[in-house]
Design an enzyme around this catalytic site. Structure first.
Site, PDB file in Angstrom:
ATOM      1  N   CYS A   2       0.833  -1.197   0.000  1.00 42.08           N
ATOM      2  CA  CYS A   2       0.000   0.000   0.000  1.00 42.08           C
ATOM      3  C   CYS A   2       0.875   1.258   0.000  1.00 42.08           C
ATOM      4  O   CYS A   2       2.011   1.236   0.444  1.00 42.08           O
ATOM      5  CB  CYS A   2      -0.894   0.012   1.231  1.00 42.08           C
ATOM      6  N   LYS A 643       3.948  -2.602  -6.860  1.00 38.31           N
ATOM      7  CA  LYS A 643       5.364  -2.395  -7.154  1.00 38.31           C
ATOM      8  C   LYS A 643       6.267  -2.937  -6.056  1.00 38.31           C
ATOM      9  O   LYS A 643       7.294  -3.537  -6.319  1.00 38.31           O
ATOM     10  CB  LYS A 643       5.599  -0.890  -7.336  1.00 38.31           C
TER      11      LYS A 643
END
Ligand code: M6R
Length: 648
Positions: A2, A643
């Site tokens: 997050c 990512k």
């Protein structure tokens, strides 16, 4: 995973004149009077939305914000499932009031599906408190039961809401948000970064970190918190790295750090060495396209400053005693995904140059298989983000066993370098697209530098041999640019193959990790079944997959390189072609042997065998990006991915 942003202030520079200044890392207790001088504005919301935009690559299942201002009865909050744009639409239809502090969150779902209800922030204390979270709270089940027994009611399925309820309870007991956050952190197991705002403290954002990233951005009359510096780099390059198990409290004019027992602690200041423009698309359609074009720089910049005036390799940041490095009898590379494929390339180069055995291990497997590691083992941890939890845990495990750890990392201020014995930074600049490209080339480049350095130190190669290889390495940046310039032919081929449902990739020697990386790129971007094989393994099973028209990429080694490697791969091309495959060949300029057997040839400049991966992977990156684009997919934010993978 997050993305987390916190902001306090109004951007008014005069606000810093009265305090120690947001630009100072000095530890100062927040003054009672701070709230009195607070000015509400739209800036807190603007700043967290800008931060979320830059952090959205970390997760895009939902987004949300919470704001506080003087005199507000409740936290003002908005959250929406899906990408940030959904939240922005919600905010334009239902605007939030001006504020003095705010937090924002972009989510990669763990506990509870990607719904509005599970989106962060989570509210508690009669909606006067808002909490956002990155990580996993492992004891959330037992805490939830305990809190429910005391009368707490829950509105989501998340572990985060448990932290919010716990923080509310601790706040009622302590009457102080910082102390309450420390007490909450002591109760939680797992990994977490938590940020909170409370209506009682309208100029304050409090954060805590345990095994999850959090950095402070130091402004003037304003301060920031972020999962990484991208959250605030457009506003300030002055930053502070937090240590493990710390609580940070920011007001517009102060930054206070304590440990989980409330004892004063200090962060480490640093200046971000790239600017906001580096994290923009710069005229390209996607971050991925831009980052592919950044690759010549990523290679060149990673080599900068690595040699002295006599041409010897100097690694000033490698703080491991030379006698220890000379005594190393085994190297283990730990990494995940693309970084692990960079590790495979490193294995071929380091074993060849240094004659040290190198193992490459997926970081999540390493820790749990009882690896044989001792003081003579050098562990090389490769990570773009420096935050990958699997890799971090492998680093900790290796050090516990007495090994020395060198981190090869791209992100300054991240956790893995801090927990390693030494770091070799790659200089790829910020990589925003979820699919790694320039970081891969920079990791391979750094691994070559490390290999040559060890060869120099241990006397495996003569100085002139090392200098010659280093010169060839320097020339690779130019050659990477040439491959990119030839990209249109790759794109056209990809567009013509938008209907493909299975693509295979073959390579030998260093071409094998390139094949695996090519397959990974296609899987994650185009959602196509893709597999990378060692070309020699084909006949042991995978050749059964080949039928009429099957596209197969083949990475062909240099015809001037190692004995028989080239001819073996040319034979493999003939074998698959004989069974109906459509060979798509990556070959060196002038390699006439492959012409008769290839359907398409993507030419790359001549290069030494060991360095060829820096070139051969580029057409595969461009192919995956172009094919995904032709299918109408989002190449920067592929489905289900994030990512930076900060959970195990
Ligand atoms: O930040 P890291 O380099 O540690 O990340 C490792 C992998 O998660 C990463 O390389 C991943 O495989 C990429 N999405 C691949 O494009």
């Amino acid at each position: 995973m997050c993305g987390i942003v916190g902001y306090t202030g109004s951007g008014s520079r005069s606000a810093s004149a009265s305090g120690s200044g947001g630009g100072s890392a000095a530890v100062r207790e927040a003054q009672d009077g701070d709230a009195a001088g607070l000015a509400v504005s739209t800036r807190p919301l603007e700043m967290v939305l800008e931060g979320l935009k830059r952090l959205e690559y970390r997760g895009y299942d939902s987004a949300g914000v919470a704001l506080v201002g003087p005199g507000s009865e409740h936290v003002a909050a908005a959250k929406k499932a899906g990408k940030l744009v959904n939240l922005q639409t919600e905010l334009s239809e239902h605007p939030l009031p001006e504020a003095t502090a705010a937090v924002g969150h972009t989510r990669w779902a763990t506990h509870g599906g990607p719904t509005d209800g599970n989106a962060h922030p989570h509210l508690a204390d009669d909606d006067r408190l808002a909490v956002i979270h990155n990580g996993i709270i492992e004891n959330f089940g037992e805490l939830r039961q305990l809190l429910a027994a005391e009368g707490a009611t829950f509105r989501s399925e998340t572990d985060t809401e448990v932290a919010a309820q716990l923080l509310a309870r601790e706040y009622r007991a302590a009457g102080d948000l910082t102390a309450a956050m420390a007490a909450t952190a002591r109760r939680l197991r797992g990994t977490f970064t938590l940020l909170a705002v409370h209506a009682d403290a309208p100029g304050t954002v409090v954060g805590a970190r345990h095994d999850s990233p959090l950095v402070v951005g130091l402004g003037e009359g304003e301060n920031f918190l972020g999962s990484d510096v991208a959250a605030f780099v457009a506003q300030t390059k002055e930053a502070m790295e937090l240590g493990q198990d710390q609580v940070v409290t920011i007001t517009p004019t102060s930054v206070t750090v304590v440990d989980f027992d409330g004892r004063p602690a200090e962060g480490k200041r640093f200046t971000v060495d790239w600017d906001a423009a580096a994290a923009e698309k710069g005229g390209f359609d996607s971050f991925m396209d831009k980052e592919i074009h950044d690759q010549p720089h990523a290679v060149a910049d990673t080599l900068l400053g690595r040699t002295d005036s006599s041409g010897r390799i100097v690694l000033d940041d490698l703080r491991i005693d030379e006698s220890v490095l000379r005594a190393v009898d085994k190297i283990i590379v730990v990494a995940c995904g693309t970084a692990a494929y960079a590790g495979h390339v490193a294995k071929y180069a380091i074993e060849h140059w240094c004659r040290i055995p190198v193992e490459v291990e997926l970081a999540h497997e390493f820790r749990y298989r009882d690896p044989i590691v001792d003081a003579q083992t050098l562990v090389v941890a490769i990570s773009q983000s420096g935050e990958t939890m699997d890799t971090l845990m492998a680093v900790r495990h290796a050090r516990e066993q007495g090994a020395k750890v060198v981190a090869v990392v791209n992100t300054n201020g991240s956790t893995i370098p801090r927990e390693s014995d030494a770091v070799l930074y790659t200089h790829a600049g910020p990589e925003i697209a979820v699919a790694s490209t320039k970081a891969f080339l920079a990791q391979i480049t750094a691994a070559y530098v490390l290999g040559l350095y060890l060869a120099q130190l241990r006397g495996n190669k003569f100085p002139d041999e090392i200098a010659a290889t280093f010169d060839e390495l320097r020339d690779m940046s130019r050659k990477v640019r040439t491959v990119i310039e030839r990209g249109e032919y790759v794109r056209a081929t990809a567009r013509s193959m938008a209907g493909a449902d299975k693509v295979l990739f073959l390579g030998r020697h260093v071409g094998y990790p390139v094949a695996m990386e090519g397959a990974l790129k296609l899987k994650e971007l185009a959602y196509i079944h893709a597999e990378g094989f060692a070309a020699g393994e084909l006949k042991h099973g995978p050749i059964a997959l080949i039928d009429e028209g099957q596209p197969v990429f083949v990475v062909v080694p240099s015809p001037h390189g190692r004995d028989q490697l080239h001819s073996k791969v040319v034979s493999n091309i003939q074998e698959i072609r004989a069974r109906g495959a459509r060979p798509l060949v990556i070959a060196e300029d002038g390699d006439d042997d492959v012409r008769p057997f290839a359907d398409e040839i993507f030419w790359i400049p001549k290069a030494p065998t060991l360095l060829q991966p820096l070139l051969a992977v580029v057409p595969l990156q461009i192919f995956a990006m172009a094919l995904a684009t032709a299918k109408g997919l989002d190449v920067d934010q592929p489905r289900n991915l994030a990512k930076s993978v900060t959970v195990e």
